[in-house]
Scaffold this motif. Sequence first.
Motif, mmCIF file in Angstrom:
data_model
loop_
_atom_site.group_PDB
_atom_site.id
_atom_site.type_symbol
_atom_site.label_atom_id
_atom_site.label_comp_id
_atom_site.label_asym_id
_atom_site.label_seq_id
_atom_site.Cartn_x
_atom_site.Cartn_y
_atom_site.Cartn_z
ATOM 1 N N TRP A 19 -6.414 6.056 0.757
ATOM 2 C CA TRP A 19 -7.468 5.083 0.501
ATOM 3 C C TRP A 19 -7.760 5.016 -0.990
ATOM 4 O O TRP A 19 -7.859 3.933 -1.563
ATOM 5 C CB TRP A 19 -8.741 5.454 1.268
ATOM 6 C CG TRP A 19 -9.836 4.469 0.991
ATOM 7 C CD1 TRP A 19 -10.088 3.313 1.674
ATOM 8 C CD2 TRP A 19 -10.788 4.521 -0.081
ATOM 9 N NE1 TRP A 19 -11.145 2.644 1.093
ATOM 10 C CE2 TRP A 19 -11.597 3.369 0.011
ATOM 11 C CE3 TRP A 19 -11.047 5.421 -1.100
ATOM 12 C CZ2 TRP A 19 -12.632 3.100 -0.864
ATOM 13 C CZ3 TRP A 19 -12.083 5.151 -1.989
ATOM 14 C CH2 TRP A 19 -12.862 4.005 -1.862
ATOM 15 N N ASN A 42 -4.939 3.311 -2.869
ATOM 16 C CA ASN A 42 -4.806 1.876 -2.580
ATOM 17 C C ASN A 42 -6.067 1.083 -2.913
ATOM 18 O O ASN A 42 -6.023 0.154 -3.717
ATOM 19 C CB ASN A 42 -4.418 1.679 -1.110
ATOM 20 C CG ASN A 42 -3.039 2.219 -0.825
ATOM 21 O OD1 ASN A 42 -2.088 1.940 -1.545
ATOM 22 N ND2 ASN A 42 -2.927 3.043 0.202
ATOM 23 N N GLU A 43 -7.184 1.431 -2.331
ATOM 24 C CA GLU A 43 -8.428 0.696 -2.556
ATOM 25 C C GLU A 43 -9.016 0.997 -3.936
ATOM 26 O O GLU A 43 -9.486 0.109 -4.626
ATOM 27 C CB GLU A 43 -9.454 1.032 -1.472
ATOM 28 C CG GLU A 43 -9.001 0.698 -0.074
ATOM 29 C CD GLU A 43 -8.747 -0.781 0.131
ATOM 30 O OE1 GLU A 43 -9.477 -1.612 -0.430
ATOM 31 O OE2 GLU A 43 -7.792 -1.114 0.856
ATOM 32 N N PRO A 68 0.815 -1.221 0.000
ATOM 33 C CA PRO A 68 0.000 0.000 0.000
ATOM 34 C C PRO A 68 0.850 1.273 0.000
ATOM 35 O O PRO A 68 1.928 1.315 0.604
ATOM 36 C CB PRO A 68 -0.792 -0.102 1.309
ATOM 37 C CG PRO A 68 -0.761 -1.533 1.681
ATOM 38 C CD PRO A 68 0.552 -2.071 1.163
#
Length: 152
Positions: free
Chosen positions: A102, A105-106, A11
């Motif tokens: 976020w 990464n997501e 990440p």
Amino acid sequence: MGEDLPGRATPYSREEVVAAIASCHPAIEVIESGLLDPLKAARMSMLGDLQMHGGFVYGPAVAEWKKIDFKTEHVVIAVDGAVRVERTGSNTSGDLMRLLPWLANEGAARTGGLKAGQWVTTGSWTGVTAANSGSVADVKFSSAGEVHLRFE
């Protein structure tokens, strides 16, 4: 974004994501809907209505934006010279910089990562403020600049 952040096994840290940002700008998202009462619509209807997104207007890049404490940033929105909203530290995420890792990464799992040249928004500071045709909207942040819009 100033550089690509492709999906990867490890990440991205907050510091890596912030370092990849080319600039920070004040912005106005224009809300426009095909629904009769969009603020009372069911969530899936809002999604089908493109989240009521009608446009995006941004102001000049903000120098020294990395030094701004966004949790204490003050914002004022005026329509036709009348202050409609005035708030401090009101970004819907609390700490807007927490959203960026976020997303890198997501979000990368669904989109292939962030790309240089893409714009990323981090949530509302003022909520929805109505304006009419011919109105002028002025948004002023204490440190993060200004953006202006005239509705025709």
